[in-house]
Structures are given as structure tokens and as C-alpha cells.
Design a protein around this motif. Structure first.
Motif, short mmCIF file in Angstrom:
data_model
loop_
_atom_site.label_atom_id
_atom_site.label_comp_id
_atom_site.label_asym_id
_atom_site.label_seq_id
_atom_site.Cartn_x
_atom_site.Cartn_y
_atom_site.Cartn_z
N GLY A 150 0.80 -1.21 0.00
CA GLY A 150 0.00 0.00 0.00
C GLY A 150 0.83 1.27 0.00
O GLY A 150 0.72 2.12 -0.87
N MET A 151 1.71 1.37 0.98
CA MET A 151 2.46 2.61 1.17
C MET A 151 3.92 2.31 1.47
O MET A 151 4.27 1.24 1.95
CB MET A 151 1.88 3.37 2.34
CG MET A 151 0.83 4.38 1.93
SD MET A 151 0.84 5.72 3.09
CE MET A 151 -0.78 5.59 3.75
N SER A 152 4.75 3.32 1.24
CA SER A 152 6.18 3.13 1.49
C SER A 152 6.57 3.69 2.85
O SER A 152 7.70 4.08 3.06
CB SER A 152 6.99 3.82 0.41
OG SER A 152 6.88 5.21 0.56
N SER A 153 5.62 3.74 3.78
CA SER A 153 5.91 4.47 5.02
C SER A 153 7.04 3.83 5.84
O SER A 153 7.66 4.50 6.66
CB SER A 153 4.65 4.59 5.87
OG SER A 153 3.92 3.41 5.82
N THR A 159 12.30 14.46 1.73
CA THR A 159 11.49 15.36 0.93
C THR A 159 12.34 16.53 0.46
O THR A 159 13.40 16.81 1.02
CB THR A 159 10.30 15.91 1.73
OG1 THR A 159 10.81 16.53 2.90
CG2 THR A 159 9.34 14.81 2.10
N MET A 160 11.84 17.18 -0.58
CA MET A 160 12.51 18.37 -1.07
C MET A 160 12.26 19.49 -0.06
O MET A 160 11.23 19.51 0.62
CB MET A 160 11.96 18.75 -2.44
CG MET A 160 12.01 17.63 -3.47
SD MET A 160 13.66 17.05 -3.81
CE MET A 160 14.27 18.41 -4.79
N PRO A 161 13.18 20.46 0.02
CA PRO A 161 13.05 21.49 1.06
C PRO A 161 11.87 22.43 0.83
O PRO A 161 11.41 22.63 -0.30
CB PRO A 161 14.36 22.25 0.96
CG PRO A 161 14.88 21.96 -0.40
CD PRO A 161 14.41 20.59 -0.75
N VAL A 162 11.39 23.01 1.90
CA VAL A 162 10.36 24.04 1.85
C VAL A 162 11.06 25.39 1.80
O VAL A 162 12.07 25.61 2.46
CB VAL A 162 9.46 23.94 3.10
CG1 VAL A 162 8.58 25.17 3.22
CG2 VAL A 162 8.62 22.69 3.03
N ILE A 163 10.53 26.29 0.98
CA ILE A 163 11.19 27.58 0.79
C ILE A 163 10.33 28.69 1.39
O ILE A 163 9.15 28.80 1.08
CB ILE A 163 11.37 27.87 -0.72
CG1 ILE A 163 12.17 26.77 -1.39
CG2 ILE A 163 12.02 29.22 -0.91
CD1 ILE A 163 13.64 26.81 -1.18
N ASP A 164 10.95 29.51 2.24
CA ASP A 164 10.31 30.74 2.69
C ASP A 164 10.91 31.88 1.89
O ASP A 164 12.12 32.10 1.94
CB ASP A 164 10.55 30.95 4.18
CG ASP A 164 9.61 30.09 5.01
OD1 ASP A 164 8.42 30.01 4.65
OD2 ASP A 164 10.07 29.49 5.99
N ILE A 165 10.06 32.56 1.14
CA ILE A 165 10.62 33.64 0.32
C ILE A 165 10.82 34.87 1.22
O ILE A 165 9.86 35.33 1.85
CB ILE A 165 9.68 34.00 -0.84
CG1 ILE A 165 9.31 32.73 -1.61
CG2 ILE A 165 10.30 35.01 -1.76
CD1 ILE A 165 8.22 32.92 -2.62
N PRO A 166 12.03 35.41 1.28
CA PRO A 166 12.25 36.59 2.11
C PRO A 166 11.39 37.77 1.64
O PRO A 166 11.02 37.84 0.47
CB PRO A 166 13.75 36.87 1.92
CG PRO A 166 14.16 36.11 0.72
CD PRO A 166 13.24 34.96 0.60
N SER A 246 7.59 15.48 -7.39
CA SER A 246 6.85 16.45 -6.56
C SER A 246 5.70 15.77 -5.81
O SER A 246 5.27 16.25 -4.77
CB SER A 246 6.33 17.59 -7.43
OG SER A 246 5.17 17.20 -8.12
N LEU A 247 5.20 14.66 -6.35
CA LEU A 247 4.10 13.96 -5.67
C LEU A 247 4.57 13.25 -4.41
O LEU A 247 3.92 13.33 -3.36
CB LEU A 247 3.50 12.92 -6.61
CG LEU A 247 2.38 13.34 -7.54
CD1 LEU A 247 2.00 12.17 -8.42
CD2 LEU A 247 1.19 13.83 -6.76
N VAL A 252 4.28 15.18 0.82
CA VAL A 252 4.28 13.94 1.59
C VAL A 252 5.62 13.27 1.38
O VAL A 252 6.32 13.53 0.41
CB VAL A 252 3.14 13.00 1.14
CG1 VAL A 252 1.81 13.64 1.38
CG2 VAL A 252 3.31 12.61 -0.30
N SER A 253 6.00 12.41 2.30
CA SER A 253 7.31 11.77 2.21
C SER A 253 7.13 10.28 2.01
O SER A 253 7.85 9.48 2.57
CB SER A 253 8.11 12.03 3.47
OG SER A 253 7.39 11.51 4.57
#
Lengths: 340, 361
Positions: A150-153, A159-166, A246-247, A252-253
């Protein structure tokens, strides 16, 4: 349906979290649409967008988990060196997973091109066949890698990083909507001008369009048609690969079976509705992303979400008719011009 | 040998090779994956025949696939790559159930006939949209039929959820289909039902339609060379329209038969049962010849049941069947696959004929 329901819907739709979710949901659709766009410009209807995304999503997860494990080695969270190494391991895992996922999709694009161009297989059948292979093959591979279907948990993927735009992140409302997304969201937006540039401004793009318009004419002026088709399918695979990664490595990881859930086909619809132009395709992808996000929200409100979920497909059918009428008129006009 | 005979012999050989290569790849993968590959492969091959119930399973599974496969044959004979089989099958099954649960008071046979009629009409209507878009607006039928499949899936979900959901059953399922609407089981101990005869009849009927009637000739002509057909006075528009509507009707009929033969309630919520794609596989294997559909459907069903048995008895997941299925479709669909061998066949044949001629002189 009373006024209460409408105001409830309004309340849900005019929130920053809804606006942000549109960006999030649109990302894989947009990637798939761009991948379909390049193939279609080359005269190939790539029905395998879905399967290519699915496979690269799994490859990304598995490779990132293995690389992370390899970098970490035998270190345990209790060890002193763990903190320092763990950051590096995640970064290496994410990078390796990204590259492997994208590479996998590119190879599938080339394989499809080989089947269609060299072995002259029907492009629709081979595209659908790739989807079947991917649907089953990913579950099969997932079972081997993670021991479940079912899942790869159980895999510790990155995961790819989250970006906060300054600056932007500090602006109220806009900051909440635009900033703080996964890097793939911004990358998708950057890919739109990139695809426009590739298709409209480079010599490869010119050849792709020439082959798509009329392969015989292109060949007569010395274009290597087969090579161009291979190039286009590799590019198509590249963008599908971004979409797949991206999926499973964005918000999600994990990988779950059939996680593309028709996003490849929605992407293909967006490309069709946008008539394979970069701008039109992007607008259509965002529209469909919005409907997708809306369907998710309305499910919680006992509104038949099935209608909202159907909108992208109905819109595409209407789009197909409109373009067909337009092209018909254009050819008639041209014929009249020439007969004078 | 005439060139037609060579063509036919080569087609059979190619299909055989495609199956052999795909299964070969699968067996190689299994031998890497499994702890006891020999037993796994043995259960895959002989498992389906070991028990009566499993043979029954094969026959049960091939029934719906024969319908969608025949539907695909008719449409592909005229080069109409309409993928509506999936959606037509689903929505026909859905509306058949709705009709059956709302007409409980009808007596047996009229109810069954009415149900099948609902399925056929539904299938025709479903196929009509991509077909009319194709002939009127030249919209690509592949894209529009795939869009239609998603729309029909949503419509089916809607009808199930809001019109006929049995809230007592505890899951997404319709009310129970009245017992008297259902087909009789024909083999005790299995769920094989009379619907299999309908499926076989449709395949045979369509074979005669395609290969023995004027209409069938027109259809094959359009598929072989549309321009030639046009200049011979065949109306391409009506052939394109007719084949897609017939295809939709057969797929819709299949949805009804499957529902009345195998199910107590309509339970496909949110997912497509996948018989449309199986139909494509069967159509490809049968080379669009309806008479070969039962054979191809039997093969696919056998493979599925074999994989299912192997899945339960050994450590190989059932999903490898999808991979085999995809590979077979690709190899059979690839025109140039083994083309060198075909070339050799033709050259050798020509040489032989020349020699025979010289000897005669």
C-alpha cells in the motif's frame, strides 16, 4: 440548499489556505501538462504521462531512502555525530531521489519513443501499456523494497526542502499564500517560461514544432525526424519526472499505490484545453488545480463533489470542440484565399 | 503460399513470441524475487486447473472481458481508437442496477430483458459523445473518450451515492438486486452464469458481421485504407459513427450481464473495474478478429487466476501480471517487431515460387 451552505462554501473558498492549496495541487498537474505539451508539439500524443509520473514517484522515494541510509551508516539517533550527519544524509537522499526519479521518467520517455518511432507501435496502445506496466510494476517493486503493497511508510525517504521567500513571507495574506511552499511548487512555475523558451526560442524547439506540424516537410529540409522525436519524448519524460518527484517527495514523504490518481490525465486535459501553448496550458492547469482543490473541500460539505470533479473533463471536451471549429474555419479561410 | 497466408502465419508467430518474451521476462524477475521460483512458476502455470472452482473463476472472469474485447475489435477494425469501453461498461452496470432495484415488482424475464436493454442503450449513449465529436468536430476520439470515462465514473459515483445507496449495508453499495433479475448459474460449485453464452454469441455474431456482410466489408475497408474507401463511395462518417456506437452497445451489454450474473449489489465506487483496458488487450491479441476474442479472453483470465493462485501460495505479488499484460500489448502492437523475420519469410517464399516456376518450364 439554503443560504447557510453557500456562505459556508464562501467561507472555505476565500481563505488563504485554500489559495495556497491551489498552488500545491496544481504543481503535479502542471508538470504533467508541460510534459504532454512537448510531446504533442512533436505530434505524439503521450498517454503515458500518468505511468511515467507514478514510476518516478516510487523511484524517488526508494532511492532517497537507500541513499539516506547509506550516508547515515550505522549511526543511531543517540550517537553524538548523528545530528551533524543526519542533515547531510537527508540532503543527499533528497538530491539522489530527485535525480533518480527524473532519470527514470526520461528513460521511460525514450523507451516509449523507441516503441513508437523505431518499432512503429501504435502510440496510444503503447502509452496505455506503459501505464499498466507502471501501475502493477510500482506495487510489485514497492513490495520488494518496503515489504508492503500500500504505502512506502516503512522507508525513511526524504522530501525536497520548503522555501520561505524573504520579504514576501512577511506580507500578510499574500505571504501566507505564496511563501512557504515546497521547492517543487516554485520550480513548476519556473518551468513554464523554460518550456516556452525551449519550444519557441531554441532550434530544437523549432525542429520539434516542424516535425509535429508535418514530419515529411521537416524531413525534406534535412531534419532528422526520428532524432527529434526521441528528444521530444526525453523532454516529455523529464517534466513528468519532476511531476512524479513532486508527488512523493514534496508535501508527503511516501509513495502510495496509484498515487497519481488521474493527475497525468488531468495534465493531458489541461494541455489539450490550452491547445498545447505554454501560457494556455498553464492557465488550464491552474483552473483544473482549483477545481481539484475545490472538490476536496466540498467533500466535507455534503455537496456532490462528483460534479466539481467532472469539471476538468467536461471543460476539455468543450475545449476540443472549440479548437476543432476554429481550425476548421481557419482552413476554410485559407482555402478561400488561395482559390481567389 | 500467398502473401495473405504468410501474413497470417507471421501474425500468429509474432503474438506467440510476444507472449513468450513477456512471460520469459516475468519468470526471470520471479526467479530473482522468489525464494522458491520453480514452485511459484509451477503454481502460476498449473494452479488455475487444479480445482473446479478455479476453472470456474476463469470462465467467470473471461465473460466481461469478452464483451469489452469484442467492442474493441469492432471499433479498431475501422481505426476508431475509442477507449469508451471502460466507461460504457461501468455506467451500464450502474444504470442496470438502478433500473433493477427500482423495478423490483416486475417478473423475471421481462425484467432481465429490460435490464439488458438499459445496458445497451446506456452504452450507445456513452459512445455517442466521443463518436459525434470525432465525426462532427474532428476531435481526437482517444482524448475525448478518456475524458468521458472520467466523467462517467463521476456520474456513476453520484448515482450510487445519492440515488441507490443502501445505508444499512455499511459500505458504498447499492440496494440488493432482486433475485429474479439475476442470471442462472450453470455450473454448480462455481459462479459461472448464462451470461457467458451471451458473450460467446456476441463474439460469433460480430465475426459474421465483420467478415461476411457488406457493412463489415465497408468497416474493414475504412480501417485498411480510409482514402481508398472514400473514393470507392463508402461513407467514412457513417462507418466511424456506426462502429463506435456498436462498440458502446456491446460494452454496455457487458456491464449489464456482469452485474446480473455476478453481483448482489453495485459496489464499484471511486474506481473503474478495469475491464475496458482488458478489452484493449484482448482486442490486440485477437488482431481485432471477434472469433478469436474468446481465446484471447481465456488466456488473459487464465493468466490472472494463475497469478492470483501464485500470490496466495508463494511470495510473488500478483501485480506482476499487469507488467506482463503491458509488455504483451507493446510487442504485439509493435509493427516492426520481428520484421526481419517477416522479410525473410516473404523472400524465401518468393524464391521458392520462382524455383517452382523455373522447374515447370
Amino acid at each position: 440548499m439554503g443560504e447557510g451552505l453557500f456562505s459556508q462554501i464562501f467561507d472555505l473558498l476565500f481563505t488563504t489556505s485554500f489559495a495556497a492549496s491551489i498552488l500545491r495541487v496544481t504543481t503535479p498537474i502542471l508538470f504533467a501538462a508541460l510534459g504532454g505539451l512537448i510531446a504533442r508539439r512533436c505530434g505524439i500524443m503521450n498517454l503515458a504521462l500518468e505511468g511515467m509520473m507514478l514510476t518516478s514517484a516510487l523511484t524517488g522515494v526508494v532511492v532517497s531512502a537507500f541513499v539516506r541510509k547509506a550516508v547515515l551508516g550505522d549511526l543511531m539517533p543517540a550517537d553524538a555525530a548523528y545530528e551533524a550527519v543526519s542533515g547531510r544524509a537527508v540532503a543527499a537522499g533528497a538530491a539522489a531521489g530527485f535525480l533518480a526519479g527524473v532519470l527514470c521518467s526520461v528513460l521511460m520517455g525514450l523507451f516509449l519513443a523507441y516503441m513508437a518511432v523505431q518499432l512503429k507501435a501504435n502510440i496510444y496502445l503503447s502509452g496505455l501499456a506503459i501505464n499498466t506496466i507502471s501501475t502493477g510494476g510500482t506495487v510489485f517493486a514497492l513490495y520488494l523494497a518496503a515489504g508492503e503493497k500500500g504505502m512506502s511508510s516503512s522507508l525513511n525517504s526524504c522530501t525536497m526542502p520548503v522555501i520561505d521567500i524573504p520579504i514576501i513571507k512577511d506580507i500578510p495574506i499574500i505571504g501566507e499564500v505564496i511563501s512557504g511552499h515546497n521547492i517543487m511548487v516554485y520550480f513548476a512555475l519556473l518551468c513554464v517560461p523554460l518550456v516556452y523558451y525551449i519550444v519557441m526560442r531554441t532550434s530544437t524547439g523549432l525542429r520539434i514544432r516542424a516535425v509535429g506540424e508535418n514530419p515529411n516537410a521537416a524531413e525534406s529540409v534535412g531534419v532528422n525526424v526520428k532524432k527529434v522525436q526521441f528528444q521530444a519524448m526525453a523532454l516529455s519524460g523529464l517534466f513528468c519526472g519532476f511531476g512524479g518527484v513532486s508527488l512523493s517527495m514534496g508535501y508527503v514523504s511516501f509513495f502510495s499505490r496509484g498515487m497519481t490518481a488521474g493527475k497525468g490525465f488531468i495534465g493531458m486535459s489541461a494541455m489539450n484545453l490550452g491547445n498545447a501553448t505554454p501560457i494556455g496550458t498553464t492557465i488550464a492547469a491552474f483552473l483544473f488545480g482549483m477545481f481539484d482543490a475545490m472538490a476536496n473541500i466540498l467533500q466535507s460539505l455534503s455537496v456532490p463533489s462528483q460534479f466539481i470533479a467532472s469539471i476538468p473533463y467536461v471543460a476539455t471536451l468543450i475545449g476540443l470542440i472549440v479548437f476543432a471549429i476554429q481550425t476548421d474555419r481557419k482552413t476554410k479561410r485559407l482555402k478561400e484565399k488561395h482559390s481567389k | 503460399m500467398t502473401s495473405k497466408q504468410i501474413e497470417r502465419r507471421f501474425d500468429a508467430f509474432k503474438t506467440f513470441m510476444a507472449i513468450a518474451i513477456a512471460l520469459g521476462i516475468a519468470f526471470i524477475v520471479i526467479s530473482f524475487v522468489s525464494e522458491s521460483p520453480v514452485e511459484a512458476i509451477a503454481t502460476f502455470i498449473t494452479g488455475p486447473l487444479q480445482r473446479k472452482s478455479r476453472i470456474g473463476n476463469i470462465l467467470e472472469m473471461m465473460t466481461p472481458i469478452m464483451f469489452t474485447g469484442t467492442a474493441i475489435c469492432i471499433m479498431y477494425q475501422a481505426n476508431q481508437f475509442n477507449m469508451i469501453g471502460e466507461g460504457a461498461f461501468l455506467i451500464a452496470a450502474n444504470l442496470t442496477t438502478w433500473f433493477a432495484v427500482t423495478h423490483e415488482t416486475w417478473s423475471g424475464l421481462p425484467l432481465q430483458i429490460a435490464c439488458l436493454r438499459v445496458g445497451i442503450v446506456t452504452g450507445v449513449v456513452a459512445a455517442f459523445i466521443p463518436a459525434i465529436l470525432k465525426v462532427k468536430f474532428k476531435a481526437n476520439e482517444v482524448v475525448s473518450s478518456i475524458m468521458m470515462n472520467y466523467i462517467l465514473l463521476n456520474v456513476s459515483n453520484y448515482i450510487l451515492y445519492y440515488k441507490m445507496r443502501d445505508t444499512v449495508s455499511g459500505q458504498q453499495a447499492s440496494y440488493k438486486i432482486p433475485e429474479r433479475a439475476k442470471f442462472a448459474k450453470i455450473w454448480t460449485g462455481t459462479r459461472v452464469h448464462t451470461g457467458i453464452f451471451i458473450a460467446l454469441a456476441v463474439a460469433v455474431l460480430m465475426y459474421f458481421f465483420i467478415y461476411r456482410t457488406k457493412w463489415g466489408y465497408a468497416i474493414r475497408m475504412v480501417g485498411a485504407n480510409a482514402n481508398f474507401a472514400k473514393y470507392s463511395g463508402i461513407s467514412i462518417v457513417s462507418v466511424a459513427m456506426a462502429t463506435q456506437l456498436i462498440g458502446g452497445a456491446i460494452a454496455g451489454l457487458g456491464g449489464s450481464v456482469e452485474m446480473l450474473g455476478m453481483y448482489d449489489r453495485f459496489i464499484w465506487y471511486g474506481t473503474q473495474p478495469g475491464y475496458g483496458f482488458d478489452g484493449i488487450m484482448v482486442g490486440v491479441l485477437a488482431k481485432n478478429n471477434p472469433i478469436l476474442v474468446p481465446l484471447a479472453a481465456f488466456f488473459l483470465a487464465y493468466m490472472r487466476i494463475g497469478a492470483d493462485v501464485m500470490n496466495r501460495m508463494s511470495d510473488v505479488p500478483i501485480e506482476f501480471v499487469d507488467v506482463v499484460q503491458g509488455l504483451i500489448i507493446m510487442f504485439v502492437a509493435a509493427e516492426m517487431f520481428l520484421s526481419k523475420y517477416k522479410h525473410k519469410l516473404i523472400v524465401n517464399n518468393a524464391k521458392k515460387q520462382l524455383e517452382a516456376k523455373e522447374a515447370a518450364e
